[in-house]
Design a protein around this motif. Structure first.
Motif, PDB file in Angstrom:
ATOM      1  N   GLU A   5       3.031  -3.055  -0.716  1.00  0.00           N
ATOM      2  CA  GLU A   5       2.334  -1.365  -1.065  1.00  0.00           C
ATOM      3  C   GLU A   5       3.601  -1.042  -2.482  1.00  0.00           C
ATOM      4  OE1 GLU A   5       2.683   1.314   2.424  1.00  0.00           O
ATOM      5  OE2 GLU A   5       1.751  -0.353   2.961  1.00  0.00           O
ATOM      6  N   LEU A   6       4.477  -1.216  -2.490  1.00  0.00           N
ATOM      7  CA  LEU A   6       5.465  -1.150  -3.766  1.00  0.00           C
ATOM      8  C   LEU A   6       5.509  -1.035  -5.012  1.00  0.00           C
ATOM      9  CD1 LEU A   6       8.543   0.251  -1.859  1.00  0.00           C
ATOM     10  CD2 LEU A   6       7.074   1.239  -2.821  1.00  0.00           C
ATOM     11  N   SER A   7       4.917  -2.993  -4.639  1.00  0.00           N
ATOM     12  CA  SER A   7       4.497  -4.173  -5.901  1.00  0.00           C
ATOM     13  C   SER A   7       2.872  -3.497  -6.508  1.00  0.00           C
ATOM     14  CB  SER A   7       4.547  -5.460  -4.816  1.00  0.00           C
ATOM     15  OG  SER A   7       3.893  -6.100  -6.071  1.00  0.00           O
ATOM     16  N   GLU A   8       2.004  -3.151  -5.620  1.00  0.00           N
ATOM     17  CA  GLU A   8       0.202  -2.334  -6.203  1.00  0.00           C
ATOM     18  C   GLU A   8       1.300  -0.924  -6.647  1.00  0.00           C
ATOM     19  OE1 GLU A   8      -1.974  -3.540  -6.600  1.00  0.00           O
ATOM     20  OE2 GLU A   8      -0.837  -5.348  -5.735  1.00  0.00           O
ATOM     21  N   GLN A   9       1.862  -0.075  -6.037  1.00  0.00           N
ATOM     22  CA  GLN A   9       2.398   0.627  -6.702  1.00  0.00           C
ATOM     23  C   GLN A   9       2.498   0.950  -7.798  1.00  0.00           C
ATOM     24  OE1 GLN A   9       4.751   3.275  -3.850  1.00  0.00           O
ATOM     25  NE2 GLN A   9       3.606   5.139  -4.673  1.00  0.00           N
TER      26      GLN A   9
END
Length: 152
Positions: A5-9
Motif C-alpha cells: 500500500e505504501l509503495s502504491e501511495q
C-alpha cells in the motif's frame, strides 16, 4: 500488505510531483523572421522571405521544479504534418509520458532558477512549404505548450 500500500501511495505521490514540476509556459509566440544587414530581425509572412522560425515564451514561476539545467524539446511540424528534423542540428526522438516515441526538431537547454524566464529558440532548416507551421514544446515527456504561424 502495508508495504504494498505504501509503495502504491509513493508511486502516486511521485507522479503528482512530476506533473507539478512541469513548467506552465506563457506568452508563446511563433514568428517567421529574416535578418536585415544591420542584424535587426524582421517578422515575415511569406515563406520565401523567411530565414528562420523564432519561438519565444516565458517559463513562469515553479517552486517544485529544481533550479539548474532544464531540457526542453521543441517539435516543429510542417504544413504536411511532418516533424522537421535534421540529425546534425540536434534533432532526435523522445519518449512521451504515455509511452510513444516522438521526433523532436531541437533540444533547448535552459538555466532555470524557479522564476519566470524569457526563452527564445530559433530554427532555420527546411522552411520551404507555404502553410501553417505548428511548434510544440515538451518537458519530461509531457507537452507543455504549442503555437502556430501561417506562412504564405
Amino acid at each position: 500488505k502495508t508495504t504494498s500500500e505504501l509503495s502504491e501511495q509513493n508511486k502516486g505521490l511521485s507522479k503528482k510531483v512530476e506533473i507539478g514540476s512541469l513548467l506552465q509556459l506563457k506568452n508563446i509566440a511563433v514568428d517567421g523572421i529574416s535578418k536585415k544587414k544591420n542584424g535587426k530581425e524582421v517578422t515575415e509572412k511569406k515563406v520565401k522571405k523567411t530565414e528562420s522560425l523564432r519561438l519565444s515564451f516565458e517559463t513562469g514561476e515553479n517552486k517544485v521544479t529544481e533550479a539548474g539545467n532544464l531540457s526542453l524539446y521543441v517539435r516543429i511540424i510542417n504544413p504536411k504534418g511532418e516533424t522537421i528534423s535534421v540529425a546534425d542540428q540536434g534533432s532526435g526522438t523522445l519518449k512521451t509520458a504515455d509511452g510513444h516515441d516522438v521526433q523532436y526538431s531541437k533540444k533547448a537547454d535552459i538555466d532555470y532558477a524557479q522564476s519566470n524566464k524569457k526563452v527564445v529558440v530559433y530554427w532555420s532548416q527546411n522552411l520551404t512549404l507555404p502553410g501553417t507551421y505548428t511548434v510544440e514544446v515538451y518537458q519530461s515527456g509531457y507537452k507543455i505548450g504549442d503555437g502556430k504561424v501561417e506562412l504564405k
